[in-house]
Design an enzyme around this catalytic site. Structure first.
Site, mmCIF file in Angstrom:
data_model
loop_
_atom_site.group_PDB
_atom_site.id
_atom_site.type_symbol
_atom_site.label_atom_id
_atom_site.label_comp_id
_atom_site.label_asym_id
_atom_site.label_seq_id
_atom_site.Cartn_x
_atom_site.Cartn_y
_atom_site.Cartn_z
ATOM 1 N N ASN A 161 -48.905 -30.513 20.500
ATOM 2 C CA ASN A 161 -49.835 -29.555 21.141
ATOM 3 C C ASN A 161 -51.160 -29.990 21.737
ATOM 4 O O ASN A 161 -51.564 -30.078 22.933
ATOM 5 C CB ASN A 161 -50.094 -28.466 20.207
ATOM 6 C CG ASN A 161 -50.958 -27.512 20.760
ATOM 7 O OD1 ASN A 161 -52.387 -27.424 20.412
ATOM 8 N ND2 ASN A 161 -50.627 -26.351 21.494
ATOM 9 N N LYS A 175 -58.023 -24.600 4.669
ATOM 10 C CA LYS A 175 -56.740 -25.245 5.320
ATOM 11 C C LYS A 175 -55.443 -25.117 4.243
ATOM 12 O O LYS A 175 -55.674 -24.724 3.309
ATOM 13 C CB LYS A 175 -57.014 -26.868 5.582
ATOM 14 C CG LYS A 175 -56.135 -27.458 6.570
ATOM 15 C CD LYS A 175 -56.546 -27.478 7.897
ATOM 16 C CE LYS A 175 -55.423 -27.994 8.882
ATOM 17 N NZ LYS A 175 -55.993 -28.038 10.313
ATOM 18 N N ASP A 192 -50.951 -26.041 12.874
ATOM 19 C CA ASP A 192 -51.423 -27.567 12.885
ATOM 20 C C ASP A 192 -50.338 -28.165 13.036
ATOM 21 O O ASP A 192 -49.236 -27.740 13.576
ATOM 22 C CB ASP A 192 -52.319 -27.682 11.558
ATOM 23 C CG ASP A 192 -52.923 -29.040 11.503
ATOM 24 O OD1 ASP A 192 -53.958 -29.231 12.085
ATOM 25 O OD2 ASP A 192 -52.208 -30.191 11.054
HETATM 26 P P1 NDP Z 1 -48.068 -31.250 16.349
HETATM 27 O O1 NDP Z 1 -47.159 -31.108 15.445
HETATM 28 O O2 NDP Z 1 -47.866 -30.351 17.963
HETATM 29 O O3 NDP Z 1 -48.029 -32.798 17.276
HETATM 30 C C1 NDP Z 1 -48.254 -33.995 16.411
HETATM 31 C C2 NDP Z 1 -47.884 -34.868 17.416
HETATM 32 O O4 NDP Z 1 -48.485 -36.298 16.635
HETATM 33 C C3 NDP Z 1 -46.415 -35.328 17.340
HETATM 34 O O5 NDP Z 1 -46.073 -35.903 18.538
HETATM 35 C C4 NDP Z 1 -46.221 -36.361 16.274
HETATM 36 O O6 NDP Z 1 -44.925 -36.860 16.438
HETATM 37 C C5 NDP Z 1 -47.147 -37.174 16.317
HETATM 38 N N1 NDP Z 1 -47.509 -37.832 15.111
HETATM 39 C C6 NDP Z 1 -47.557 -36.967 13.978
HETATM 40 N N2 NDP Z 1 -47.779 -38.051 12.896
HETATM 41 C C7 NDP Z 1 -47.623 -39.313 13.425
HETATM 42 C C8 NDP Z 1 -47.865 -40.722 13.190
HETATM 43 N N3 NDP Z 1 -47.876 -40.878 11.807
HETATM 44 N N4 NDP Z 1 -47.549 -41.644 14.089
HETATM 45 C C9 NDP Z 1 -47.310 -41.359 15.266
HETATM 46 N N5 NDP Z 1 -47.271 -40.213 15.747
HETATM 47 C C10 NDP Z 1 -47.447 -39.167 14.853
HETATM 48 O O7 NDP Z 1 -49.557 -31.262 16.096
HETATM 49 P P2 NDP Z 1 -50.934 -31.030 16.826
HETATM 50 O O8 NDP Z 1 -50.930 -31.688 18.177
HETATM 51 O O9 NDP Z 1 -51.178 -29.341 16.677
HETATM 52 O O10 NDP Z 1 -51.860 -31.715 15.985
HETATM 53 C C11 NDP Z 1 -52.221 -33.061 16.243
HETATM 54 C C12 NDP Z 1 -53.465 -33.568 15.264
HETATM 55 O O11 NDP Z 1 -54.575 -32.567 15.796
HETATM 56 C C13 NDP Z 1 -53.585 -33.263 13.956
HETATM 57 O O12 NDP Z 1 -54.454 -34.150 13.290
HETATM 58 C C14 NDP Z 1 -54.090 -31.634 13.871
HETATM 59 O O13 NDP Z 1 -54.743 -31.688 12.521
HETATM 60 C C15 NDP Z 1 -55.309 -31.873 14.944
HETATM 61 N N6 NDP Z 1 -55.868 -30.767 15.394
HETATM 62 C C16 NDP Z 1 -54.833 -29.702 15.961
HETATM 63 C C17 NDP Z 1 -55.140 -28.373 16.365
HETATM 64 C C18 NDP Z 1 -54.362 -27.427 17.182
HETATM 65 O O14 NDP Z 1 -55.045 -26.660 17.492
HETATM 66 N N7 NDP Z 1 -53.102 -27.579 17.242
HETATM 67 C C19 NDP Z 1 -56.715 -28.156 16.014
HETATM 68 C C20 NDP Z 1 -57.646 -29.251 15.688
HETATM 69 C C21 NDP Z 1 -57.028 -30.568 15.336
HETATM 70 P P3 NDP Z 1 -43.463 -36.763 15.781
HETATM 71 O O15 NDP Z 1 -43.246 -35.177 16.282
HETATM 72 O O16 NDP Z 1 -42.694 -37.707 15.699
HETATM 73 O O17 NDP Z 1 -43.726 -36.243 14.339
#
Ligand code: NDP
Length: 447
Positions: free
Chosen positions: A240, A125, A165
């Site tokens: 995502n 990572k 991520d």
């Molecule tokens: P993105 O950056 O696309 O989206 C993250 C989302 O979570 C955004 O809406 C963000 O809001 C919100 N968020 C982040 N921090 C907080 C918080 N403290 N409180 C509330 N909302 C929050 O990331 P992903 O969707 O790719 O990833 C989301 C999770 O999934 C992570 O834990 C990641 O490690 C995990 N993951 C992702 C994979 C992937 O393929 N993308 C694969 C496996 C796991 P804002 O825009 O306001 O920050």
């Protein structure tokens, strides 16, 4: 168990300022206790000590210049945790909260997740404490180029293959790949995954983590004589993973009523209109608050860490934002409101006390390292397509993803049964992953 206790004590002493890393390790090691008891030879092999120490941790300076001409400096990381099953594989996170503890917890989790996919990928990572929010495209590009100026010497399609991520999507992967290609003067498409479709990306990679989460949920519900049809679902995040979990859940006839971001959440009793969300998040890079301005009858609540989401009555909760977003208090509220299943789309979104509470109350819990493995599994499929210089159709990739997620669920379920742990899929996932990883490590000797 003395050996296990000693390892945990030593880890605590050595990594006292890394709470997230200690939390992730504690969850895995304590749930695999019955396996360790069966294998006294692990102690002589120092297997637990080796499996919890990264093979390599790289930390580096990332200087870049903003649009005002000012010089900024961020910290970059790459943690190459375990390469015994294949090249290190795991995403890059750009978020101000990134530090060594978060990088190590994510990399540690990734080793087990990748083992569960059944594909030949090790665990790693990386990322930076850079905050992409509010930056112009040019600033993002300059940052990514500077980040790659150091990262390139540590990665390669047979060495270490990063992906996206939090904060790293198709735009960032494009800039990172461009800089890698320029430095290397070679088209090594398999060095990064999550690429655009025009230059080596895989169809269905964007959808994979969210879709995969729902495929896993479908299997888990099926084993417990339930399905998604007609269920009320709440999802934290609107990135995502959240967007495509929402899409697939809706396709199965569930009603998703809430999404969030780091500023607050929206509730839409009619069911979330995903086209509006995609326009706001994927096109305009805006805030979820905007949804309430565009969809009549929906309500926006300002808060942090998706607090208000977990108060909404639902059958299924899908934390898809970030780590430790469900606390014991949230778990109690969810259970009091009748939640039957929780599916972890984000990594380690449920803290240890909340996990215990859910399991105690008979809530079906789909653990992150199994339930969100669809993203990395499809990244591995992207690597395969890059090696073959060929692309599969959306349907072909989606079918492989569905099969992989169904197999992962079956492995979690059968490991839990084998050790008499009933519906504890958290332990089942850890045991199934540990089994594969430990065998590969032992076969390769003390390295
Ligand atoms: P993105 O950056 O696309 O989206 C993250 C989302 O979570 C955004 O809406 C963000 O809001 C919100 N968020 C982040 N921090 C907080 C918080 N403290 N409180 C509330 N909302 C929050 O990331 P992903 O969707 O790719 O990833 C989301 C999770 O999934 C992570 O834990 C990641 O490690 C995990 N993951 C992702 C994979 C992937 O393929 N993308 C694969 C496996 C796991 P804002 O825009 O306001 O920050």
């Amino acid at each position: 168990m003395q050996y296990l206790n000693n390892v945990l004590e030593n880890l605590k002493a050595k990594n006292s300022n890394e709470p997230e890393f200690l939390q992730a390790v504690y969850e895995v090691l304590t749930t695999i206790k019955p396996v360790i008891e069966k294998h006294p030879e692990f102690q002589a092999e120092a297997l637990l000590e080796r499996i919890t120490e990264p093979e390599r941790l790289i930390s580096f300076r990332v200087p870049w210049i903003n649009d005002k001409g000012e010089v900024k400096v961020n910290r970059g990381f790459r943690v190459q945790f375990n390469g015994s099953i294949g090249p290190y594989k795991g995403g890059l996170r750009f978020h101000p909260s990134v530090n060594q503890s978060i990088m190590k917890f994510l990399a540690f989790e990734q080793c087990f997740k990748n083992a569960l996919t059944g594909l030949p990928i090790g665990g790693g990572k990386g990322g930076s404490d850079f905050d992409p929010k509010g930056k112009s495209d040019r600033e993002i590009m300059r940052f990514c180029q500077s980040f790659m100026n150091e990262l390139y010497r540590h990665i390669g399609q047979d060495v270490d293959v990063p992906a996206g991520d939090i904060g790293v999507g198709a735009r960032e992967i494009g800039y990172l790949f461009g800089q890698y290609r320029k430095i290397r003067n070679a088209y090594e498409a398999g060095v990064l995954t999550g690429k655009g479709l025009e230059y080596g990306g895989s169809l269905a990679r964007k959808e994979a983590t969210g879709y995969g989460l729902i495929y896993f949920m479908r299997e888990m519900l099926k084993e417990n004589n339930a399905d998604l049809k007609g269920k009320t679902v709440i999802i934290s995040g609107s990135g995502n993973v959240a967007i495509y979990a929402c899409e697939k859940a809706q396709q199965y006839g569930a009603k998703v009523v809430a999404l969030s971001d780091s500023n607050g959440s929206v509730y839409d009793a009619q069911g979330i209109n995903l086209e509006v969300v995609k326009q706001i998040k994927e096109v305009e890079r805006g805030r979820i608050k905007e949804y309430a301005n565009r969809v009549k009858g929906s309500v926006y609540t300002e808060d942090t860490n998706s607090r208000s989401i977990w108060k909404i009555k639902a059958d299924i909760a899908l934390p898809c934002a970030t780590q430790n977003e469900i606390t014991l208090e949230d778990a109690k509220t969810l259970v009091a409101n009748g939640v039957m299943a929780v599916g972890e789309g984000a990594n380690m979104p449920t803290n240890l006390e909340a996990i215990e509470y859910f399991l105690e109350k008979g809530v079906l819990l789909a653990p992150a390292k199994a339930a969100n493995a669809g993203g990395v599994a499809t990244s591995a499929l992207e690597m395969s397509q890059n090696s073959m210089r060929y692309s599969w159709t959306f349907e072909e990739v989606d079918k492989k993803l569905d099969d992989i997620m169904s197999n992962i669920f079956a492995a979690c379920s059968s490991s839990a049964k084998e050790y008499g742990l009933g519906k504890n899929y958290v332990a089942g996932a850890n045991i199934a992953a540990f089994d594969k990883l430990s065998k590969a490590m032992i076969a390769q000797g003390i390295i």
